[in-house]
Design a protein around this motif. Structure first.
Motif, PDB file in Angstrom:
ATOM      1  N   SER A 299       0.853  -1.185   0.000  1.00  0.00           N
ATOM      2  CA  SER A 299       0.000   0.000   0.000  1.00  0.00           C
ATOM      3  C   SER A 299       0.888   1.234   0.000  1.00  0.00           C
ATOM      4  CB  SER A 299      -0.900   0.013   1.236  1.00  0.00           C
ATOM      5  OG  SER A 299      -0.117   0.189   2.411  1.00  0.00           O
ATOM      6  N   GLU A 300       0.257   2.369  -0.192  1.00  0.00           N
ATOM      7  CA  GLU A 300       1.016   3.620  -0.215  1.00  0.00           C
ATOM      8  C   GLU A 300       1.701   3.880   1.121  1.00  0.00           C
ATOM      9  OE1 GLU A 300       0.252   8.328  -1.325  1.00  0.00           O
ATOM     10  OE2 GLU A 300      -1.202   6.809  -1.950  1.00  0.00           O
ATOM     11  N   SER A 301       1.039   3.495   2.223  1.00  0.00           N
ATOM     12  CA  SER A 301       1.604   3.792   3.540  1.00  0.00           C
ATOM     13  C   SER A 301       2.738   2.847   3.935  1.00  0.00           C
ATOM     14  CB  SER A 301       0.515   3.765   4.605  1.00  0.00           C
ATOM     15  OG  SER A 301      -0.144   2.516   4.621  1.00  0.00           O
ATOM     16  N   ASN A 302       2.716   1.586   3.461  1.00  0.00           N
ATOM     17  CA  ASN A 302       3.805   0.682   3.846  1.00  0.00           C
ATOM     18  C   ASN A 302       4.895   0.540   2.787  1.00  0.00           C
ATOM     19  OD1 ASN A 302       2.928  -1.300   1.972  1.00  0.00           O
ATOM     20  ND2 ASN A 302       1.668  -2.333   3.490  1.00  0.00           N
ATOM     21  N   ALA A 303       4.729   1.240   1.651  1.00  0.00           N
ATOM     22  CA  ALA A 303       5.731   1.139   0.583  1.00  0.00           C
ATOM     23  C   ALA A 303       7.096   1.644   1.034  1.00  0.00           C
ATOM     24  CB  ALA A 303       5.265   1.915  -0.652  1.00  0.00           C
ATOM     25  N   VAL A 304       7.118   2.492   2.083  1.00  0.00           N
ATOM     26  CA  VAL A 304       8.390   2.989   2.603  1.00  0.00           C
ATOM     27  C   VAL A 304       9.281   1.837   3.062  1.00  0.00           C
ATOM     28  CG1 VAL A 304       7.480   3.312   4.937  1.00  0.00           C
ATOM     29  CG2 VAL A 304       9.426   4.661   4.189  1.00  0.00           C
ATOM     30  N   GLN A 305       8.674   0.710   3.473  1.00  0.00           N
ATOM     31  CA  GLN A 305       9.452  -0.429   3.941  1.00  0.00           C
ATOM     32  C   GLN A 305      10.219  -1.121   2.822  1.00  0.00           C
ATOM     33  OE1 GLN A 305       5.832  -1.732   6.599  1.00  0.00           O
ATOM     34  NE2 GLN A 305       7.595  -2.901   7.281  1.00  0.00           N
ATOM     35  N   LEU A 306       9.847  -0.851   1.579  1.00  0.00           N
ATOM     36  CA  LEU A 306      10.595  -1.411   0.453  1.00  0.00           C
ATOM     37  C   LEU A 306      12.036  -0.920   0.434  1.00  0.00           C
ATOM     38  CD1 LEU A 306       7.901  -1.007  -2.361  1.00  0.00           C
ATOM     39  CD2 LEU A 306       8.650  -3.176  -1.350  1.00  0.00           C
ATOM     40  N   HIS A 307      12.290   0.195   1.114  1.00  0.00           N
ATOM     41  CA  HIS A 307      13.629   0.780   1.106  1.00  0.00           C
ATOM     42  C   HIS A 307      14.447   0.370   2.327  1.00  0.00           C
ATOM     43  CE1 HIS A 307      12.880   3.457  -2.340  1.00  0.00           C
ATOM     44  NE2 HIS A 307      11.633   3.492  -1.881  1.00  0.00           N
ATOM     45  N   GLU A 308      13.895  -0.516   3.153  1.00  0.00           N
ATOM     46  CA  GLU A 308      14.596  -0.896   4.380  1.00  0.00           C
ATOM     47  C   GLU A 308      15.388  -2.178   4.252  1.00  0.00           C
ATOM     48  OE1 GLU A 308      11.865  -0.849   7.600  1.00  0.00           O
ATOM     49  OE2 GLU A 308      11.483   1.308   7.428  1.00  0.00           O
ATOM     50  N   GLY A 309      15.386  -2.779   3.072  1.00  0.00           N
ATOM     51  CA  GLY A 309      16.123  -4.021   2.847  1.00  0.00           C
ATOM     52  C   GLY A 309      15.455  -4.817   1.748  1.00  0.00           C
ATOM     53  N   PRO A 310      16.008  -5.971   1.394  1.00  0.00           N
ATOM     54  CA  PRO A 310      15.414  -6.791   0.334  1.00  0.00           C
ATOM     55  C   PRO A 310      13.981  -7.204   0.665  1.00  0.00           C
ATOM     56  CG  PRO A 310      17.637  -7.557   0.868  1.00  0.00           C
ATOM     57  CD  PRO A 310      17.266  -6.547   1.912  1.00  0.00           C
ATOM     58  N   CYS A 311      13.116  -7.160  -0.364  1.00  0.00           N
ATOM     59  CA  CYS A 311      11.701  -7.495  -0.167  1.00  0.00           C
ATOM     60  C   CYS A 311      11.247  -8.451  -1.261  1.00  0.00           C
ATOM     61  CB  CYS A 311      10.825  -6.241  -0.229  1.00  0.00           C
ATOM     62  SG  CYS A 311      11.187  -5.032   1.052  1.00  0.00           S
ATOM     63  N   LEU A 312      10.590  -9.532  -0.879  1.00  0.00           N
ATOM     64  CA  LEU A 312       9.925 -10.389  -1.854  1.00  0.00           C
ATOM     65  C   LEU A 312       8.555  -9.798  -2.132  1.00  0.00           C
ATOM     66  CD1 LEU A 312       9.824 -14.198  -2.143  1.00  0.00           C
ATOM     67  CD2 LEU A 312       7.648 -12.957  -2.060  1.00  0.00           C
ATOM     68  N   VAL A 313       8.267  -9.578  -3.406  1.00  0.00           N
ATOM     69  CA  VAL A 313       6.962  -9.038  -3.802  1.00  0.00           C
ATOM     70  C   VAL A 313       6.348  -9.987  -4.824  1.00  0.00           C
ATOM     71  CG1 VAL A 313       5.668  -7.074  -4.709  1.00  0.00           C
ATOM     72  CG2 VAL A 313       7.829  -6.683  -3.494  1.00  0.00           C
ATOM     73  N   LEU A 314       5.178 -10.524  -4.488  1.00  0.00           N
ATOM     74  CA  LEU A 314       4.437 -11.383  -5.401  1.00  0.00           C
ATOM     75  C   LEU A 314       3.318 -10.552  -6.023  1.00  0.00           C
ATOM     76  CD1 LEU A 314       3.604 -14.045  -6.710  1.00  0.00           C
ATOM     77  CD2 LEU A 314       2.414 -14.653  -4.570  1.00  0.00           C
ATOM     78  N   PHE A 315       3.464 -10.261  -7.317  1.00  0.00           N
ATOM     79  CA  PHE A 315       2.438  -9.515  -8.053  1.00  0.00           C
ATOM     80  C   PHE A 315       1.402 -10.507  -8.583  1.00  0.00           C
ATOM     81  CE2 PHE A 315       6.198  -6.850  -8.266  1.00  0.00           C
ATOM     82  CZ  PHE A 315       5.709  -5.567  -8.136  1.00  0.00           C
ATOM     83  N   VAL A 316       0.131 -10.199  -8.337  1.00  0.00           N
ATOM     84  CA  VAL A 316      -0.942 -11.075  -8.800  1.00  0.00           C
ATOM     85  C   VAL A 316      -2.011 -10.257  -9.521  1.00  0.00           C
ATOM     86  CG1 VAL A 316      -0.576 -12.848  -7.051  1.00  0.00           C
ATOM     87  CG2 VAL A 316      -2.108 -10.934  -6.557  1.00  0.00           C
ATOM     88  N   ASP A 317      -2.844 -10.986 -10.278  1.00  0.00           N
ATOM     89  CA  ASP A 317      -3.926 -10.354 -11.043  1.00  0.00           C
ATOM     90  C   ASP A 317      -5.136 -10.217 -10.129  1.00  0.00           C
ATOM     91  OD1 ASP A 317      -5.628  -9.417 -12.907  1.00  0.00           O
ATOM     92  OD2 ASP A 317      -5.664 -11.219 -14.169  1.00  0.00           O
ATOM     93  N   ALA A 318      -5.143  -9.130  -9.323  1.00  0.00           N
ATOM     94  CA  ALA A 318      -6.237  -8.939  -8.360  1.00  0.00           C
ATOM     95  C   ALA A 318      -6.507  -7.456  -8.206  1.00  0.00           C
ATOM     96  CB  ALA A 318      -5.862  -9.549  -7.015  1.00  0.00           C
ATOM     97  N   GLU A 319      -7.753  -7.076  -8.380  1.00  0.00           N
ATOM     98  CA  GLU A 319      -8.130  -5.667  -8.249  1.00  0.00           C
ATOM     99  C   GLU A 319      -8.811  -5.375  -6.911  1.00  0.00           C
ATOM    100  OE1 GLU A 319     -10.336  -4.259 -11.567  1.00  0.00           O
ATOM    101  OE2 GLU A 319      -8.922  -5.016 -13.057  1.00  0.00           O
TER     102      GLU A 319
END
Length: 418
Positions: A299-319
């Motif tokens: 989310s917009e509010s937790n995206a800051v954590q992407l800069h705190e170290g390596p992150c696994l992100v699973l992108f899925v087809d979900a709206e």
């Protein structure tokens, strides 16, 4: 101990004369290593370097613990000449300029988000002893408090606390309550925005019957600013005049930026450093006291954590929000297993886990990292190293995810540039 240091720092460091120093020869008495993250072109780093030189020189000449401490410079310089010139001002050791991979591993391992940063770690285990060495250099210039290890929250916060009507209450009143330690300042716009939300969260938690208190630790630049800002807050504060206690709390939690909200349990043990993100993500406080979750929905509010170290992100087809649940359930056991493993070692997990659907935040992240539009798409993003790892397969199974994580932690994956 020397074997551990070799694993952490490599076999050789260099000194100001560019001569190699064998890490195994650092000495059996060494118990503490200060990892100094900085850059020659950064003004605050230059300023801190002068203070650190004075501190180090005095410590090595006068402290009874002089053989127990060494400092290692970990540079983010891109130009070798600049690095060499800066190194000549230093009396301590440094990671070789070309060892960029080792530098990035240390940045990620110790969650460094700003420079200058000085992190003291145990020379035998690598565990963090003190995250905010900058305050050690400022507050203990003769090194009398060596080795600057953490003290219980109740001991550090001990003393009178203020209400915004300027009446006082003793810190012992916090016993048995969840506590939020809130580092903030009126001059900081994100702080003021968070405070408005936090006032509502505080009210909701208190009305639910939970024992909860917040302690404001000000970073304001004047007592008038503190008084004005604190008048908006319904909780407690460390008196602005008690600069020593405010500094000790900053040091205890290694504060590198504001706003920061630390959540503690009733015994004073840390629940999470991510109180800011949790409050913004959970306005109804349903998940209070916000224990760390193995998998987060991006989310917009937790995206800051992407800069705190390596992150696994699973992108899925979900709206829709609910459509992310199967993706979370798929990777949650792997994330939980990793959390448990590193918690047993009293370390933070080396990887955060996110699921991302189809929304503006996910689109922005794909654009920024130049990822394909495929879904599902399994990635590990390391923003500080500007590196990405992509596993583009037709079907993502728990076995695929687990192998991807295992290979990443074993450094078997080849990074692509972001």
């Amino acid at each position: 101990m020397s074997e551990f240091l070799v694993n952490l720092l490599g076999e050789r460091l260099v000194n100001s004369e560019k001569a190699e120093v064998d890490v195994q020869a650092l000495g059996s008495k060494l118990s503490l290593v200060g990892l100094y993250f900085g850059c020659s072109l950064n003004g605050p780093c230059k300023q801190f370097n002068a203070s650190l030189c004075e501190f180090y020189s005095k410590f090595k000449k006068t402290s009874e613990h002089k053989d127990k401490l060494e400092i290692v410079f970990i540079s983010s310089d891109q130009d070798q000449k600049h690095w060499q010139d800066f190194l000549q001002e230093m009396q301590w050791l440094a990671l070789p300029f070309k060892d960029r991979h080792k530098k990035m591993k240390l940045w990620n391992k110790y969650k460094v988000t700003s420079i200058p940063s000085l992190v003291f770690v145990d020379a035998a285990t690598g565990k963090v002893v003190c995250r905010n060495g900058l305050l050690v250099v400022r507050d203990d210039p003769t090194g009398l408090e060596f080795p600057w290890g953490p003290k219980p929250f109740a001991e550090v916060v001990e003393g009178p606390l203020l209400r915004n009507n300027m009446q006082t209450t003793e810190s012992s009143a916090l016993q048995g309550s969840y506590v939020g330690v809130y580092f903030s300042a009126h001059w900081c716009p994100p702080c003021r925005s968070l405070t408005r939300v936090l006032v509502e969260s505080y009210r909701k938690v208190k009305e639910s019957g939970q024992k909860f208190e917040i302690v404001f630790v000000s970073a304001d630049r004047s007592e008038d600013s503190f008084t004005q800002y604190f008048s908006e807050m319904p909780w407690l504060a460390v008196p602005y005049s008690d600069e020593a206690r405010r500094s000790r709390l900053n040091r205890l939690y290694g504060i590198q930026g504001i706003p920061t909200l630390i959540l503690l349990d009733a015994e004073g043990h840390m629940i999470t450093r991510q109180g800011r993100v949790e409050v913004l993500n959970d306005p109804d406080c349903r998940l209070f006291p916000w224990h760390p979750r193995p998998v987060l929905e991006l989310s917009e509010s937790n995206a800051v954590q992407l800069h705190e170290g390596p992150c696994l992100v699973l992108f899925v087809d979900a709206e829709e929000e609910g459509e992310l649940e199967p993706a979370k359930e798929l990777i949650q056991p792997i994330a939980e297993k990793l959390m448990v493993k590193y918690k047993a070692k009293e370390e933070e997990s080396p990887l955060l886990f996110f699921v991302a659907g189809e929304d503006d935040m996910s689109d922005s992240l794909r654009d920024y990292t130049n990822l394909p539009e495929a879904a599902p798409l399994l990635t590990i993003l390391d923003m500080s190293a500007r590196a990405k790892y992509v596993r583009d397969v037709e079907e993502i199974t728990p076995a695929v995810v687990e192998q991807f994580v295992t290979d990443f932690l074993a450094e078997k994956l080849k990074p692509e540039p972001i």
